[in-house]
Design an enzyme around this catalytic site. Structure first.
Site, PDB file in Angstrom:
ATOM      1  N   GLY A  65      40.984  26.634  40.662  1.00  0.00           N
ATOM      2  CA  GLY A  65      41.969  27.430  41.392  1.00  0.00           C
ATOM      3  C   GLY A  65      41.980  28.887  40.980  1.00  0.00           C
ATOM      4  N   ALA A 119      37.499  32.367  42.871  1.00  0.00           N
ATOM      5  CA  ALA A 119      36.431  31.722  43.649  1.00  0.00           C
ATOM      6  C   ALA A 119      37.002  30.562  44.454  1.00  0.00           C
ATOM      7  CB  ALA A 119      35.324  31.229  42.722  1.00  0.00           C
ATOM      8  N   ALA A 176      37.822  44.673  39.895  1.00  0.00           N
ATOM      9  CA  ALA A 176      37.304  45.736  40.758  1.00  0.00           C
ATOM     10  C   ALA A 176      36.305  45.115  41.723  1.00  0.00           C
ATOM     11  CB  ALA A 176      36.638  46.811  39.927  1.00  0.00           C
ATOM     12  N   LYS A 212      39.525  52.114  45.525  1.00  0.00           N
ATOM     13  CA  LYS A 212      38.397  52.399  44.635  1.00  0.00           C
ATOM     14  C   LYS A 212      37.286  53.092  45.428  1.00  0.00           C
ATOM     15  CE  LYS A 212      34.784  50.098  41.995  1.00  0.00           C
ATOM     16  NZ  LYS A 212      34.097  48.829  41.732  1.00  0.00           N
ATOM     17  N   LEU A 235      31.693  31.707  38.936  1.00  0.00           N
ATOM     18  CA  LEU A 235      31.092  31.631  37.602  1.00  0.00           C
ATOM     19  C   LEU A 235      30.307  30.339  37.382  1.00  0.00           C
ATOM     20  CD1 LEU A 235      34.059  33.117  35.547  1.00  0.00           C
ATOM     21  CD2 LEU A 235      31.965  34.273  36.281  1.00  0.00           C
TER      22      LEU A 235
END
Lengths: 503, 512
Positions: free
Chosen positions: A8, A11, A46, A74, A329
């Site tokens: 959760g 991703a 970011a 940004k 990841l």
């Protein structure tokens, strides 16, 4: 069809939101399993400009999203001490100047540098000019002028983004289950994962699983043994410490990355705080020293306990194996030097949607779902290329410089580069030529920004620049600078813009 | 270069005061375009000479007389305008290629040039069409105009006009076009040496000089081989050429044919095809017959028949294939001297343009050309391979045949290396599987070209994008109908191509 997402974090919820939205009219039942006990890593505060298209596709209102995720704008990343100590540059989202006679503007600028004729290259990128002045404006869509030729992204609190998308997804019918996965069951016939078992004994069957469980790759690795390509010989940083602090300075519309002796520091200004971190190589610095380095550099008071992360740079051999797709990841890790973590999640989701298995109610029971090998092969090929090209671009930052002042920088100095990167450096140094590609996150202007930003001044330029008279070039260059100045004059301060825009 | 050396330079070197001496050899379209573009882009950096044999290379018929929309920009890079092209040659407008009875499977479609397809449904336009079982041709204004022999310039800044989505290229007569380009060369400060090559002197894979039949000896820093398929300079450097197949071609003219069609028409199959193109006041037919060695005699007989015909302009035999390297030492082979693809598509002209662009981007800075050579060859190999994929896809009918085994054998007869085969298979397999368009970096043919090709070759995916079931079909139907009707209503109102061309020429005449 029943799809189960494990994890959760950013991703997991980005995947849930996108699939729920995109397949809202189809019989796709989505369950997301999350565990408070495990928590999330909270990668990448970011982002790259691509995130805007992701949000737009979901129909997310920019203002609402920015308010709820404490986001700021940004315009690029400021790299401090990367080329040489005491020097910085900004890698903007956009190009430098405009082509003249089909030749990139930076080529003319390089030649003019001999006579110090045309100012700084950054004067020709609105994104940089605005970032340095702490200003911001939204570019006018489709406007051809330089002052509108830039992209922008966001800096946001990724845990708030996950929360935002959680709410979004649940409204679209995504089912959430709190629990820790303790076991996976495999279908003996086809090797697919058929079900997960949670700590409380609950069993969750699904046709398709998306592994967003983070570094450990609960499904893709622990169950299906995808295998891992270890890239740490090229990118040896293997740890990070993250800590938020009070915001005390002006709200900058850019992320900052500062090179250190054994890694680099990030600084990401959000509306309510500043995110900070130290990515480092444990071979060259102790955890304590790394933490001290980080804490010494903070703008303001520490707001939470520093969080420590360990990782190994690389990627899974298979991003998609059997009926499991790894996103985030669990798919691989590349340090967030160019804010690619969320981008890679987004790419994984986009490609999954493109290659999503068929909705055939006759076939899609947990035992008979057939996933075409063509989809798996294509997904893995596309994602592999994406990771590899980003890897080379990240490595560029470490090797395109004049630093050898610490063991880590000496390590990079003596490294044998991947052929793909060595060739790019050779052709750049020889004649300022960028070996380009079309498919990938970082296109030629990004390479130019880093190469020149880190003082890799080529020996020669494209000889075609001589065909254009110096006065003509100067006059065109002046017009470009004036256009940017005008744009800058019209732009608001970043904080003022945010206040107005989000009010 | 070692990465440790990269910081030695603090500033860019001053431009070399010694100009690079470039010699182009050849009497060909490639020679003239190379000379004009190099002259325009690099006049201050190079001294340029063109060795011009007496006769034009007949291999220029291998362009098939067709060029894609990019030709417009290529002409601009030579300071050649469209009005000049039309006033000084018999070139004509083209919306693409009409394949008729193509490939023995009676495929029939216009491979029209088109701007990128737009879609407002969150998925690719072709997926929407497939979902609604629509014929793409009805949505291509260029295709519909070509079928009705109509032409008008696509309007700029009128996005609402269906015609604004069309693009056009040119049909040209290879001799007429070459003469026109040569006349432009004569207006530039390009040294013309009207002579032919006797011998190239080579030392260590470098050409040191060319001895010409007028007795002169020419030295240069860089030699550009534009001699066509003879590859007169490259052949002295011992470069290997990979030959995929062999072909006999004859070009016949039909004078006073005034039925201008804004396309060329290609019919036949991979082993024997013909292309008819319509020019101002005439038409030409290019007949091609492929042969393997055992069938050479029969193909040559056909060729001989054409040769004896009074209206035959040229007949040649050529190897379809590519040099393994297009840049060796100090010699670069451009276009047909480097790679030859069959001109049943406009791949040869696309490759010519890519060769020129690549050369201009990598024109040497000094006599050490190692880096330029390496990069040029890398890109050259990819460009040729990617262009060939398109031609292979035009002849690949595996999707039509039941027995994969027999198809595979037939298809592989054209000698496809395993790497190219894998790239092609990936493209075709993904499309046939679910309509997914697989792209590689900087392909000469864009996604729209490929989609039009797949529809034309009747490649229909087994399933569609999963998102197709997620859209409001009544809205889509309405929109598709509107788009199709707008094109169907507009095309009849467009002028016939011949009339439009005549009025365009009259207008230009008045202007001048």
């Amino acid at each position: 069809m029943h799809l189960c997402i494990v994890g959760g974090g950013s991703a997991g919820w980005m995947t849930a939101a996108a699939l729920a939205k995109k397949f809202s009219r189809q019989k796709l039942q989505i369950t997301l399993v999350e565990s408070e006990e495990i928590g999330t890593v909270g990668v990448g505060e970011a982002t790259l400009p691509h995130i805007r298209f992701f949000n737009q596709t979901l129909g997310i209102d920019e203002r609402d999203f920015m308010r709820k995720t404490k986001a700021t704008f940004k315009l690029g990343i400021e790299f401090v001490d990367w080329g040489t100590k005491g020097q910085s540059y900004i890698h903007p989202f956009g190009d430098f100047g405009e082509k003249i006679n089909s030749v990139d503007f930076y080529q003319y600028w390089l030649l003019a540098q001999k006579n110090n004729d045309m100012g700084k290259l950054e004067d020709y990128a609105f994104g940089i000019a605005a970032a340095k002045s702490n200003k911001f404006t939204i570019p006018e869509l489709g406007a051809p002028d330089l002052k509108n030729s830039f992209g922008y992204a966001y800096q946001f609190d990724s845990s708030l983004y996950a929360k935002y998308l959680r709410e979004f997804s649940c409204k679209l019918g995504v089912n959430t289950i709190e629990g820790k996965v303790v076991n996976t069951s495999l279908n003996e016939t086809n090797g697919n994962i058929s079900a997960l078992t949670l700590e409380n004994g609950q069993r969750i069957s699904a046709d398709l699983f998306v592994d967003c469980s983070g570094f450990r790759g609960l499904l893709i690795e622990q169950s299906l043994q995808s295998g891992y390509q270890d890239w740490s010989n090229w990118l040896p940083c293997d740890r990070a410490i993250a800590v938020p602090c009070e915001r005390t300075q002006q709200l900058t519309p850019f992320t900052r990355s500062t090179a250190k002796e054994a890694g680099w520091l990030w600084r990401i200004p959000l509306q309510h705080r500043t995110g900070n971190g130290h990515v480092y190589c444990s071979q060259f610095i102790s955890d304590d020293a790394a933490q001290n380095t980080l804490l010494e550099q903070l703008d303001g008071k520490v707001l939470a306990e520093p969080r420590k992360l360990r990782f190994k740079t690389g990627r899974r051999n298979h991003f998609w194996k059997k009926n499991v797709i790894a996103i985030g990841l669990s798919a691989g890790f590349l340090e967030p030097l160019e804010s690619t973590s969320i981008h890679l999640i987004q790419e994984g989701i986009t490609k999954l949607i493109e290659l999503f298995p068929a909705f055939d109610d006759q076939q899609t029971t947990s035992n008979t779902l057939t996933i075409d090998e063509l989809d798996i092969t294509e997904y893995n090929a596309q994602m592999g290329l994406e990771y590899e090209r980003i890897r080379d671009f990240l490595l560029l930052h470490y090797v395109a410089n004049d630093r050898s002042d610490s063991p880590m920088w000496a390590y990079f100095k003596n490294m044998t580069l991947p052929d793909s990167l060595q060739e790019k450096l050779d052709s750049w140094m020889h004649r300022a030529y960028i070996q380009r590609y079309e498919i990938g996150a970082f296109l030629p202007p990004s390479w130019v920004a880093v190469l020149l930003g880190q003082n890799l001044i080529p020996h020669n330029v494209d000889p075609r620049v001589q065909a254009f008279g110096t006065n003509d070039i100067r006059s065109k260059a002046n017009a470009m600078r004036e256009d940017i100045k005008l744009g800058l004059h019209q732009a608001e301060g970043h904080q003022a813009f945010l206040n107005r825009y989000l009010s | 270069m070692n990465k440790n050396e990269v910081h030695e330079a603090n500033s860019v070197n001053s431009p070399n005061s010694k100009k690079l001496d470039i010699v182009i050899y050849g009497h060909s379209i490639a020679a003239f375009i190379s000379a004009l573009t190099i002259h325009n882009a690099l006049a201050d950096h190079v001294t340029l000479s063109l060795i011009l044999p007496a006769d034009q290379a007949h291999s220029d018929i291998l362009y098939g007389g067709t060029s894609p929309p990019d030709a417009y920009n290529l002409h601009l890079a030579m300071d050649i305008s469209e009005p000049e092209l039309f006033q000084e040659t018999n070139s004509s407008f083209s919306f693409g290629t009409h394949y008729q009875n193509w490939n023995g499977e009676k495929f029939d479609w216009v491979q029209a040039f088109s701007l990128p397809f737009t879609s407002q449904y969150g998925m690719d336009f072709h997926q929407v069409l497939l979902k609604h079982k629509q014929n793409l041709q009805a949505y291509l204004v260029g295709a519909q105009s070509a079928l009705h022999d109509k032409f008008a310039h696509p309007p700029q800044n009128q996005p609402a006009s269906p015609l604004s989505r069309a693009e056009y290229g040119y049909n040209f007569d290879y001799q007429n076009y070459a003469l026109f380009l040569l006349s432009k060369i004569k207006q530039r400060k390009i040294r013309l040496i009207q002579s032919d090559l006797l011998e190239a002197k080579v030392v260590d894979e470098h050409i040191t000089s060319l001895r010409l039949n007028d007795g002169s000896c020419i030295e240069a820093d860089l030699f550009i081989d534009c001699s066509g398929t003879d590859a007169r300079l490259m052949s002295t450097l011992g470069v290997k050429k990979r030959v995929h197949s062999k072909i006999n071609l004859s070009l016949l003219t039909n004078e006073n044919d005034t039925q201008m069609k804004p396309c060329n028409i290609v019919s036949g199959h991979v082993n024997a095809w013909q292309s008819t193109l319509y020019l101002q006041n005439s038409s030409q037919v290019l007949k091609a017959a492929s042969f393997v060695d055992s069938a050479e005699n029969s193909a040559k007989e056909t060729s001989a028949e054409n040769k004896n015909s009074a209206n035959t302009i040229a007949s040649i035999s050529a190897d379809i294939g590519a040099q393994e390297q297009a840049w060796v030492g100090n010699c670069v082979a451009i276009s047909l001297s480097a790679a030859v693809l069959e001109p049943f598509s406009n791949a040869p002209f696309r490759l010519l343009k890519l060769d020129i662009e690549r050369l201009l981007e990598l024109i040497p800075i000094s006599n050490n050309m190692r880096i330029e050579q390496k990069e040029y060859n890398r890109r050259y190999r990819l460009d040729v391979q990617h262009a060939r994929l398109f031609n292979l896809a035009l002849t690949d009918t595996r999707h039509f045949l039941q027995h994969e085994h027999s198809t595979k054998n037939q298809f592989l007869a054209s000698d496809v290396d395993s790497d190219t085969q894998a790239l092609l298979d990936r493209k075709l397999a993904q499309y046939l599987h679910r309509g997914l368009m697989v792209s590689y970096d900087y392909e000469p043919f864009n996604t729209e070209d490929w989609i039009i090709l797949h529809f034309g070759m009747r490649r229909f995916p087994r399933r569609l994008d999963s998102l197709c079931d997620n859209i409001d079909n009544s809205d889509v139907k309405q929109h598709l109908l509107h788009t199709k009707n707008a094109i169907a209503a507009m095309v009849p109102k467009m002028p016939p191509c011949s009339l439009y061309t005549q009025k365009f020429l009259n207008y230009l005449k008045r202007q001048s």
